[in-house]
Design a protein around this motif. Structure first.
Motif, short mmCIF file in Angstrom:
data_model
loop_
_atom_site.label_atom_id
_atom_site.label_comp_id
_atom_site.label_asym_id
_atom_site.label_seq_id
_atom_site.Cartn_x
_atom_site.Cartn_y
_atom_site.Cartn_z
N ASN A 191 59.38 88.31 26.21
CA ASN A 191 59.20 87.49 27.40
C ASN A 191 60.01 88.03 28.57
O ASN A 191 59.60 87.94 29.73
CB ASN A 191 59.61 86.04 27.11
CG ASN A 191 58.54 85.27 26.35
OD1 ASN A 191 57.42 85.75 26.17
ND2 ASN A 191 58.88 84.08 25.91
N ILE B 11 59.26 74.44 28.87
CA ILE B 11 59.07 75.26 30.08
C ILE B 11 60.41 75.70 30.63
O ILE B 11 60.62 76.88 30.98
CB ILE B 11 58.28 74.47 31.15
CG1 ILE B 11 56.84 74.25 30.69
CG2 ILE B 11 58.31 75.20 32.49
CD1 ILE B 11 56.04 73.36 31.62
N ARG C 189 58.61 89.11 32.19
CA ARG C 189 59.23 88.65 33.42
C ARG C 189 59.55 89.83 34.35
O ARG C 189 59.32 89.76 35.57
CB ARG C 189 60.50 87.89 33.11
CG ARG C 189 61.10 87.15 34.31
CD ARG C 189 62.11 88.02 35.02
NE ARG C 189 62.48 87.42 36.30
CZ ARG C 189 62.87 88.10 37.35
NH1 ARG C 189 62.90 89.43 37.31
NH2 ARG C 189 63.21 87.51 38.46
N LEU D 31 51.98 74.13 33.71
CA LEU D 31 52.07 75.48 34.26
C LEU D 31 50.79 75.92 34.94
O LEU D 31 50.82 76.65 35.93
CB LEU D 31 52.44 76.46 33.14
CG LEU D 31 53.88 76.34 32.63
CD1 LEU D 31 54.04 77.07 31.30
CD2 LEU D 31 54.86 76.91 33.65
N ILE E 287 62.10 78.37 28.18
CA ILE E 287 61.46 79.69 28.19
C ILE E 287 61.69 80.39 29.52
O ILE E 287 61.95 81.60 29.58
CB ILE E 287 59.95 79.55 27.91
CG1 ILE E 287 59.70 79.00 26.50
CG2 ILE E 287 59.25 80.90 28.06
CD1 ILE E 287 60.24 79.87 25.39
N ALA E 288 61.60 79.64 30.63
CA ALA E 288 61.79 80.25 31.95
C ALA E 288 63.22 80.77 32.10
O ALA E 288 63.44 81.88 32.62
CB ALA E 288 61.47 79.24 33.04
N GLN F 30 62.20 86.18 22.89
CA GLN F 30 63.03 86.28 24.10
C GLN F 30 63.00 87.69 24.67
O GLN F 30 62.98 87.87 25.90
CB GLN F 30 64.46 85.86 23.77
CG GLN F 30 64.61 84.37 23.49
CD GLN F 30 65.99 84.00 22.99
OE1 GLN F 30 66.72 84.84 22.46
NE2 GLN F 30 66.36 82.74 23.15
N ASN G 103 53.56 82.86 27.94
CA ASN G 103 54.09 82.38 26.66
C ASN G 103 53.34 81.13 26.20
O ASN G 103 52.92 81.03 25.04
CB ASN G 103 55.58 82.06 26.83
CG ASN G 103 56.23 81.56 25.57
OD1 ASN G 103 56.72 82.32 24.75
ND2 ASN G 103 56.24 80.25 25.39
N THR H 278 56.51 82.49 31.67
CA THR H 278 56.44 81.25 30.91
C THR H 278 54.99 80.82 30.70
O THR H 278 54.61 80.33 29.63
CB THR H 278 57.22 80.14 31.63
OG1 THR H 278 58.55 80.60 31.90
CG2 THR H 278 57.31 78.89 30.77
N ALA I 233 63.67 83.94 29.90
CA ALA I 233 62.98 85.10 30.45
C ALA I 233 63.71 85.66 31.67
O ALA I 233 63.71 86.87 31.91
CB ALA I 233 61.55 84.73 30.83
#
Length: 325
Positions: free
Chosen positions: A196, A253, A200, A63, A256-257, A193, A213, A210, A260
């Protein structure tokens, strides 16, 4: 004030909600694969926390290269700074990575003993109940969500499911103690969640959320690893040579992306339940098709997994809840 304004035409809200559920389910399968990878890495290193540091750290490195290299990532970082400066986003809302770090550490510490299926069902039990509370409190970007009887029934069924899944191992106090770790990790996932999703929304970039995070999670894990080394010494196992054992971070990754990006369309509970469905299917398939020494899902474990899927359907088929107060 309605929160449905973000779901503007031409795409109907129901379409986005269904698409979000599909993406969450697919990401849940990926989480089951990540659990197996990090669990095996923990066994090879003989240290679950060290495995978590490797997983989160590699994800953070990816990232740190990817976000500054993209226009959206750079804009997201600038927007994030502005939101923190003007108070639109609170600093504590950037701490979701701590819960993610705990989940990854639990993978490395327990899956070698519990197996993926039991681990996943324990996570489910914690996640379902906490998702209801997080939605009701309005911590996520979609605002407060009322608790309906059908959604409550779905969450309650998951608790019964975890009892069934570990029922054949209730005589082993060590197993029960280990199962508490993924249970607590599941409680934290819902909050992760939700916050995040807030990051976002403030940054306008799922990739930036992400990065936040993974940065927070890596710092938390490095602190825990320093304590672990001070108490127990350096991990006994050497670094494995198989490349697939280092894919846990990149898989994280993606998960989480996606979470979000879509939580504002689905709410925390529905996002969690759809993810759970994918995790259960993936976990049982992994334990059946690619078993390890700890993977022995018998009829009771399979029944617990089936009941978990039924609980997901009960809550997911409920009408979308009206905003709570």
């Amino acid at each position: 004030m309605s929160h449905t304004g973000t779901l503007a035409p031409p795409t109907p809200p129901a379409t986005r909600r269904i698409a979000g559920v599909g993406l969450a389910t697919a990401s849940g399968v990926a989480v089951a694969v990540q659990s197996r990878i990090n669990g095996e890495l923990g066994v090879r290193l003989a240290d679950g926390i060290a495995a978590a540091v490797v997983s989160f750290g590699l994800g953070l490195l990816v990232l740190l290269v990817l976000v500054p290299a993209t226009r959206g990532g750079r804009r997201g970082l600038a927007a994030l700074r502005g939101a923190l400066t003007d108070g639109t986003l609170r600093p504590w809302q950037c701490l979701g990575g701590v819960c993610g770090a705990f989940l990854v550490a639990a993978q490395g510490l327990t899956i070698g003993t519990l197996g993926v299926a039991v681990f996943t069902v324990a996570v489910v039990a914690g996640q379902s109940g906490s998702s209801l509370a997080v939605d009701r409190a309005g911590i996520g970007p979609s605002g407060p969500q009322a608790v309906t009887g059908q959604r409550l029934a779905g969450a309650a069924l998951t608790v019964l499911a975890v009892l069934l899944a570990v029922g054949d191992r209730l005589g082993d106090p060590g197993t029960l103690g280990l199962a508490l770790l993924p249970l607590l990790a599941g409680v934290g996932i819902a909050w992760q969640q939700a916050v995040n999703g807030r990051v976002r929304m403030a940054a306008g970039s799922a990739l930036t959320a992400t990065l936040v995070n993974f940065t927070v999670g890596t710092v938390a894990l490095l602190v825990a690893f320093a304590v672990d080394v001070a108490v127990r010494g350096w991990p006994a196992g050497g670094p494995p040579t198989e490349p697939w054992l280092y894919l846990g971070g990149p898989i994280g990754i993606v998960f989480i992306a996606i979470a979000a990006a879509i939580v504002r369309f689905t709410g925390v509970l529905l996002l969690g339940l759809a993810t759970i469905a994918g995790q259960i299917v993936g976990a049982v398939l992994l334990d059946l098709l690619l078993p390890t020494a700890a993977s022995h899902p018998g009829p009771v474990t399979l029944l617990g997994a089936a009941l978990t899927l039924a609980a997901v359907l009960v809550a997911a088929l409920a009408p979308p809840p009206r905003p709570g107060r």
